[in-house]
Design a protein around this motif. Structure first.
Motif, short mmCIF file in Angstrom:
data_model
loop_
_atom_site.label_atom_id
_atom_site.label_comp_id
_atom_site.label_asym_id
_atom_site.label_seq_id
_atom_site.Cartn_x
_atom_site.Cartn_y
_atom_site.Cartn_z
N GLU A 1 0.83 -1.21 0.00
CA GLU A 1 0.00 0.00 0.00
C GLU A 1 0.86 1.26 0.00
N GLN A 2 1.96 1.20 0.78
CA GLN A 2 2.87 2.36 0.87
C GLN A 2 3.47 2.69 -0.50
N ASP B 1 0.71 3.79 -3.03
CA ASP B 1 0.27 5.16 -2.76
C ASP B 1 1.30 6.16 -3.30
N SER C 1 1.11 6.10 -7.24
CA SER C 1 -0.07 6.74 -7.83
C SER C 1 -0.03 8.26 -7.69
N THR C 2 0.65 8.75 -6.65
CA THR C 2 0.73 10.20 -6.43
C THR C 2 1.94 10.82 -7.12
#
Length: 464
Positions: free
Chosen positions: A425-426, A429, A432-433
């Motif tokens: 997830e880290q 995230d 994607s950013t």
């Protein structure tokens, strides 16, 4: 201290009229205090409009405005002030008189790097508008201006004006769906200009002109790796000049006019060299051509010989900064998926090395030491970033996360499902950013922390 120049404020009040002056006040202060609540901005706007209404009339006492603005400052400094809170307020309130007012006027919140405004559905817009048109407009102005606080003021005014006009027209239309579709198409250019200029001006504010030139140069290098430094560097300088002129300009069409001129130069220089650029440059609307160029994904890297590093003598020469930029440009066109946040760290590190070593007693020894350290770190640093963002660009998001999990399971066979899930997830995230073009610069830079070579690595490597 412009906010306390009576003649300027009164001229605006008389020229715009009370309602437009009030709109401008809400927008300007929502941009300035982008973390403030709607209620805080409303209190401040009410006081500023009341001050102008009372003191800008014919025959008003000349001391009316000064006395009123002093009372406003005193209210800002009182306990439980209804105005936007700022960490620097207490420091300003330690001063008195004009110094206090000018200090308070200069305060502003840092911009929101990830805009929070989400446009409601057409039905929700109309429901809120019909319930209370004035409250709807005020809340929209506050939320939109604070989300896009780095957008130049004339662009923001144009964007909010056309949006509110669209809502007021379509919500009373017998065919609201068709009306919204037509109006949104007409708003497309101003809407994209708002979003895009907020991004580039956020980057300009965060980076300054020199680093923005570098960021723009490497972005172009990754989209058109076949173009030379001599082709791209003048375009990067030109873009940085546009943003330095227009991000804080109140000229009506500065951003649109200057960016259109810049787009014409970019299309002229690169269309013949790159098919994707040529496709973007076919349209008659130069602004939409620019948005197309800005949205281009990195091209596949070319197979090129290893980039030549500047010598120690060159690094500390008058041309040192430009030679470093040329070397980093060469790295960017060889690693086209490395995001701006990583390249920006290299730019900062090279600037720091030149600053430390070129003024050191033994310049050569200092540079050699830094070269050895960077030489050990650079390849894995670039490879990790290139692989992560390359996969993010190529794969759909679910496949990307699956690839991340598989890679982590190989590197960390004993890791618990919870830890693996957390790391996936880290990284997802971050990707994607920060992998897409025009990612938020300060947020992404804060997530990239390369470890010095002497520091032991964690199993599986340090996540970006």
């Amino acid at each position: 201290g412009k906010a306390y120049v009576r003649d300027k404020v009164c001229q605006e009040f008389k020229t715009l009229g009370k309602e437009d002056f009030r709109t401008l006040t809400i927008i300007a202060n929502s941009r300035k205090f982008s973390n403030a609540t709607f209620e805080e901005i409303s209190h401040l706007a009410h006081e500023i409009v009341s001050l102008a209404e009372t003191c800008c009339t014919e025959g008003a006492d000349p001391s009316c405005y000064d006395d009123g603005s002093s009372a406003l400052s005193a209210k800002s400094c009182s306990g439980g002030s209804p105005f936007p809170d700022h960490p620097g307020t207490a420091g300003c309130c330690a001063h008195e008189g004009l110094e206090q007012k000018l200090c308070l006027a200069a305060l502003r919140h840092p911009p929101q790097e990830l805009p929070r405004y989400l446009q409601p559905s057409n039905e929700e817009l109309c429901q809120a508008f019909k319930k209370d048109p004035k409250d709807f407009a005020d809340r929209f102005l506050h939320e939109y201006a604070s989300s896009y606080s780095q957008t130049p003021l004339p662009v923001l005014l144009g964007s909010t004006r056309t949006f509110l006009s669209m809502v007021s027209t379509c919500c009373i239309s017998p065919t609201p769906t068709a009306c919204f579709l037509k109006e949104k198409l007409e708003r497309k250019t101003i809407s994209l200009l708002t979003l895009m200029s907020n991004r580039v001006c956020s980057r300009f504010t965060a980076y300054g002109k020199d680093k923005l030139t570098f960021s723009y140069l490497t972005s172009l290098a990754q989209k058109t790796p076949g173009a030379s430094f001599e082709d791209l560097f003048p375009l990067a300088e030109d873009a940085a000049e546009v943003f330095s002129e227009c991000c804080d300009s109140v000229a009506e069409d500065c951003m649109q006019k200057k960016l259109s001129e810049h787009t014409a130069k970019a299309c002229s220089a690169l269309s013949a060299q790159d098919e994707r650029f040529a496709d973007c440059c076919k349209g008659k609307n130069l602004m939409q051509n620019y948005f197309c160029i800005l949205a281009l994904l990195p091209a596949p890297a070319l197979k090129l010989p290893e980039a030549q590093k500047p010598t120690n003598e060159q690094l500390c020469s008058a041309e040192g900064a430009r030679l470093v930029m040329r070397y980093l440009f060469e790295l960017a066109r060889r690693h086209t998926s490395v995001p701006d946040a990583f390249l920006g760290k290299l730019y900062d590190a090279s600037k720091k090395v030149r600053g430390e070593c070129c003024s050191a007693k033994d310049t050569s020894a200092c540079l050699e030491s830094k070269r050895q350290q960077m030489g050990e770190e650079l390849a894995p640093f670039l490879e990790k970033a290139n692989q992560l963002c390359g996969q993010y660009t190529e794969l759909n998001f679910l496949d990307f996360k699956k690839r991340l999990r598989d890679a982590l399971m190989q590197k960390m066979p004993g890791a618990s499902p919870e830890l693996l899930g957390q790391l996936v997830e880290q990284r997802a995230d971050f990707a994607s950013t920060c992998c897409p073009p025009n990612s938020p610069p300060l947020y992404c830079a804060s997530k990239v922390n390369p470890r010095p070579p002497s520091t032991p690595r964690r199993a599986g490597g340090q996540p970006p």
